[in-house]
Design a protein around this motif. Structure first.
Motif, PDB file in Angstrom:
ATOM      1  N   SER A  64       0.841  -1.209   0.000  1.00 14.51           N
ATOM      2  CA  SER A  64       0.000   0.000   0.000  1.00 14.51           C
ATOM      3  C   SER A  64       0.868   1.248   0.000  1.00 14.51           C
ATOM      4  CB  SER A  64      -0.909   0.034   1.240  1.00 14.51           C
ATOM      5  OG  SER A  64      -0.129   0.289   2.392  1.00 14.51           O
ATOM      6  N   GLY A  65       0.224   2.351  -0.367  1.00 14.45           N
ATOM      7  CA  GLY A  65       0.910   3.639  -0.348  1.00 14.45           C
ATOM      8  C   GLY A  65       1.187   4.089   1.072  1.00 14.45           C
ATOM      9  N   ILE A  66       0.258   3.809   1.972  1.00 13.59           N
ATOM     10  CA  ILE A  66       0.454   4.226   3.365  1.00 13.59           C
ATOM     11  C   ILE A  66       1.700   3.550   3.940  1.00 13.59           C
ATOM     12  CG2 ILE A  66      -0.495   4.105   5.708  1.00 13.59           C
ATOM     13  CD1 ILE A  66      -3.274   4.603   4.531  1.00 13.59           C
ATOM     14  N   ASN A  69       4.770   5.214   2.473  1.00 16.59           N
ATOM     15  CA  ASN A  69       4.991   6.542   3.062  1.00 16.59           C
ATOM     16  C   ASN A  69       5.586   6.415   4.463  1.00 16.59           C
ATOM     17  OD1 ASN A  69       4.140   8.279   1.025  1.00 16.59           O
ATOM     18  ND2 ASN A  69       2.023   8.385   1.739  1.00 16.59           N
ATOM     19  N   HIS A  90      -2.010  13.974   2.873  1.00 19.83           N
ATOM     20  CA  HIS A  90      -2.532  12.623   3.118  1.00 19.83           C
ATOM     21  C   HIS A  90      -1.878  12.005   4.340  1.00 19.83           C
ATOM     22  CE1 HIS A  90      -3.634   8.417   2.411  1.00 19.83           C
ATOM     23  NE2 HIS A  90      -4.597   8.886   1.645  1.00 19.83           N
ATOM     24  N   GLU A  95      -3.820   8.700   7.341  1.00 25.09           N
ATOM     25  CA  GLU A  95      -2.983   7.511   7.522  1.00 25.09           C
ATOM     26  C   GLU A  95      -3.031   7.013   8.965  1.00 25.09           C
ATOM     27  OE1 GLU A  95       0.704   7.645   5.265  1.00 25.09           O
ATOM     28  OE2 GLU A  95      -0.396   8.353   3.504  1.00 25.09           O
ATOM     29  N   GLU A 142       3.452  16.334  -1.434  1.00 24.73           N
ATOM     30  CA  GLU A 142       2.452  15.461  -2.073  1.00 24.73           C
ATOM     31  C   GLU A 142       2.148  15.997  -3.483  1.00 24.73           C
ATOM     32  OE1 GLU A 142      -0.855  14.470   0.523  1.00 24.73           O
ATOM     33  OE2 GLU A 142      -2.218  14.428  -1.190  1.00 24.73           O
ATOM     34  N   ASN A 146      -4.043  15.428  -3.320  1.00 22.57           N
ATOM     35  CA  ASN A 146      -5.393  14.871  -3.289  1.00 22.57           C
ATOM     36  C   ASN A 146      -6.420  15.874  -2.764  1.00 22.57           C
ATOM     37  OD1 ASN A 146      -7.696  13.373  -2.831  1.00 22.57           O
ATOM     38  ND2 ASN A 146      -6.664  11.687  -1.794  1.00 22.57           N
ATOM     39  N   ASP A 175       5.268  12.122  -1.553  1.00 19.67           N
ATOM     40  CA  ASP A 175       4.127  11.222  -1.686  1.00 19.67           C
ATOM     41  C   ASP A 175       3.578  11.453  -3.096  1.00 19.67           C
ATOM     42  OD1 ASP A 175       1.608  10.114  -1.829  1.00 19.67           O
ATOM     43  OD2 ASP A 175       0.968  10.751   0.167  1.00 19.67           O
ATOM     44  N   ALA A 177       1.641   9.448  -4.830  1.00 22.78           N
ATOM     45  CA  ALA A 177       0.583   8.467  -5.122  1.00 22.78           C
ATOM     46  C   ALA A 177       0.039   8.713  -6.531  1.00 22.78           C
ATOM     47  CB  ALA A 177      -0.526   8.580  -4.089  1.00 22.78           C
ATOM     48  N   ARG A 178      -0.153   9.996  -6.859  1.00 22.43           N
ATOM     49  CA  ARG A 178      -0.648  10.357  -8.204  1.00 22.43           C
ATOM     50  C   ARG A 178       0.391  11.168  -8.986  1.00 22.43           C
ATOM     51  NH1 ARG A 178      -4.899  10.552  -4.754  1.00 22.43           N
ATOM     52  NH2 ARG A 178      -6.608   9.105  -5.214  1.00 22.43           N
ATOM     53  N   MET A 201       7.147   7.873  -3.406  1.00 25.36           N
ATOM     54  CA  MET A 201       6.175   6.775  -3.429  1.00 25.36           C
ATOM     55  C   MET A 201       5.231   7.017  -4.608  1.00 25.36           C
ATOM     56  SD  MET A 201       2.800   5.878  -2.831  1.00 25.36           S
ATOM     57  CE  MET A 201       1.895   6.798  -1.588  1.00 25.36           C
ATOM     58  N   SER A 203       1.758   5.228  -6.425  1.00 25.48           N
ATOM     59  CA  SER A 203       0.731   4.179  -6.326  1.00 25.48           C
ATOM     60  C   SER A 203       0.501   3.535  -7.683  1.00 25.48           C
ATOM     61  CB  SER A 203      -0.598   4.773  -5.852  1.00 25.48           C
ATOM     62  OG  SER A 203      -0.540   5.072  -4.489  1.00 25.48           O
ATOM     63  N   LYS A 206      -3.993   3.313  -8.230  1.00 26.09           N
ATOM     64  CA  LYS A 206      -4.910   4.451  -8.404  1.00 26.09           C
ATOM     65  C   LYS A 206      -5.146   4.618  -9.907  1.00 26.09           C
ATOM     66  CE  LYS A 206      -4.322   6.252  -3.866  1.00 26.09           C
ATOM     67  NZ  LYS A 206      -3.332   5.310  -3.298  1.00 26.09           N
ATOM     68  N   SER A 214       2.070  -0.213  -4.318  1.00 26.97           N
ATOM     69  CA  SER A 214       2.790   1.038  -4.539  1.00 26.97           C
ATOM     70  C   SER A 214       4.267   0.709  -4.615  1.00 26.97           C
ATOM     71  CB  SER A 214       2.586   1.987  -3.358  1.00 26.97           C
ATOM     72  OG  SER A 214       1.295   2.521  -3.358  1.00 26.97           O
TER      73      SER A 214
HETATM   74  C1  PLP Z   1      -1.962  11.218  -1.823  1.00 21.09           C
HETATM   75  C2  PLP Z   1      -2.116   9.831  -1.286  1.00 21.09           C
HETATM   76  N1  PLP Z   1      -1.109   9.273  -0.627  1.00 21.09           N
HETATM   77  C3  PLP Z   1      -1.185   8.035  -0.125  1.00 21.09           C
HETATM   78  C4  PLP Z   1      -2.317   7.277  -0.289  1.00 21.09           C
HETATM   79  C5  PLP Z   1      -2.379   5.912   0.327  1.00 21.09           C
HETATM   80  O1  PLP Z   1      -2.389   4.870  -0.594  1.00 21.09           O
HETATM   81  P1  PLP Z   1      -2.980   3.447  -0.173  1.00 21.09           P
HETATM   82  O2  PLP Z   1      -4.453   3.568  -0.147  1.00 21.09           O
HETATM   83  O3  PLP Z   1      -2.457   2.519  -1.244  1.00 21.09           O
HETATM   84  O4  PLP Z   1      -2.416   3.108   1.164  1.00 21.09           O
HETATM   85  C6  PLP Z   1      -3.414   7.821  -0.972  1.00 21.09           C
HETATM   86  C7  PLP Z   1      -4.654   7.043  -1.146  1.00 21.09           C
HETATM   87  O5  PLP Z   1      -5.684   7.546  -1.503  1.00 21.09           O
HETATM   88  C8  PLP Z   1      -3.316   9.136  -1.478  1.00 21.09           C
HETATM   89  O6  PLP Z   1      -4.333   9.725  -2.125  1.00 21.09           O
END
Ligand code: PLP
Length: 346
Positions: A64-66, A69, A90, A95, A142, A146, A175, A177-178, A201, A203, A206, A214
């Motif tokens: 996972s992304g969490i 991170n 995020h 988290e 980030e 998000n 971070d 993720a996107r 990191m 993802s 997503k 991730s």
């Molecule tokens: C910016 C951001 N970082 C981290 C995460 C965490 O990713 P994961 O859901 O795979 O743990 C998310 C998930 O929505 C996110 O939007």
């Protein structure tokens, strides 16, 4: 009515995608081994490919992304030190307070004007050296952001912000993720952002459409330590090549098409903004924030009405709804979402 148009248009997140038939075939045919013993060739290939794409020496595949991170925070920020992060980040908000609970660090939250940290805001948040103040060890960024509606942190701005962090001896984690969405929106490779940070990191689950996972990328030395930290958190996965195969496919095949998600998000925002009772800023990527005016129905009622029309979005604050485009929503889905919004908002 064809099956597809009867399906729910699910815009709650870009995490709701289901693996395509081709991705499922790739998963089924993946060569696997015990990845904790270093035997899984598909995990190794994903990690090699991701590191190269991100301009880093090494990468690790995470569930996972969490988790990725949090390992990054443990790598850079010793317990009892402080991490500078924007107030909507995020890591700070979504988290489960993992950074203080697991890494033992304090998060210094900075309220920003734009949702994205500026160099001046970072400079003001870094503690002066003093025996009476915690030491600032890390800057967490980030991109895309998000909660700020998928905004892109421009490379030039990140360079300025990172410069301030470096002047004060801070490590930098991104971070991302996107980050693939930021890269698609800016028309620049992801590596141009990631080389500015110590760790990044990204993802796979997503906008890229993989079911799980991730990657965390950084120096070989950091990833060696990261390997142990991932295992400490229970993230050592055995025949993970099944999942890595999907991630590799996603990185190799689904980066190019993100521009289509951004175009659809823009169409949705433009239409929402024209509806009475609603307003929406033009999105930079795939996240649309729709604000409800005082005379619009209650947020819950709007979401229920959307759901009754086969369209799903999420509440993002008291009078704000979030819609995220992704590879399982096509132009017809966006047209249905617009029609549903029109019905739901009056
Ligand atoms: C910016 C951001 N970082 C981290 C995460 C965490 O990713 P994961 O859901 O795979 O743990 C998310 C998930 O929505 C996110 O939007």
């Amino acid at each position: 009515m064809p099956e597809k148009s009867r399906a729910t248009v699910d815009l709650r997140s870009d995490t709701v995608t289901r693996p395509s038939a081709e991705m499922r075939r790739v998963i089924a045919e993946a060569e696997v081994g015990d990845a904790v013993l270093g035997d899984d060739p598909t995990v190794a290939e994903l990690e090699r490919y991701a590191a190269e794409l991100l301009g880093k020496e090494s990468a690790l595949f995470f569930p996972s992304g969490i988790m990725a991170n949090q390992v990054a925070i443990m790598l850079h920020a010793p317990p009892g030190t402080e991490v500078v992060i924007d107030a909507l980040g995020h890591i700070l908000n979504y988290e489960e307070a993992a950074a203080p609970a697991l890494a033992g660090v304090q998060l210094r939250s900075v309220v920003t004007t734009s949702g994205l940290l500026t160099a001046a805001e970072v400079a003001a948040a870094i503690r002066p050296t003093s025996p009476y103040l915690p030491r600032t060890s890390l800057l967490a960024l980030e991109n895309t952001h998000n909660a700020a509606g998928g905004r892109v942190l421009a490379i030039e701005e990140m360079r300025r912000v990172v410069e301030v962090a470096r002047e004060h001896g801070l490590a930098v984690h991104l971070d991302g993720a996107r980050l693939p969405n930021a890269a698609a929106a800016a028309g620049r490779p992801m590596a141009e952002w990631s080389v500015l940070a110590d760790t990044v990191m990204v993802s796979l689950s997503k906008g890229l459409g993989a079911p799980v996972g991730s990657v965390l990328a950084g120096s070989a030395e950091a990833m060696e330590r990261g390997w142990r930290l991932r295992r400490r958190l229970g993230g050592g996965m055995r025949q993970a090549g099944l999942l890595a195969a999907a991630g590799l496919y996603a990185l190799q095949r689904n980066l190019e098409r993100l521009a289509a998600d951004h175009r659809r998000a823009a169409t949705l925002a433009q239409a929402a903004d024209r509806l009475p009772g609603l307003s929406a800023e033009a999105p930079q990527t795939n996240i649309v924030m729709i604000d409800l005016d005082d005379d619009a129905p209650a947020t819950g009622a709007v979401l229920d009405r959307l759901e009754a029309s086969g369209v799903r979005m999420t509440a993002f604050g008291a009078r704000r709804i979030r819609a995220v485009t992704h590879l399982d929503v096509d132009d017809e889905g966006i047209a249905r979402a617009i029609a549903a919004l029109e019905k739901a908002s009056c």
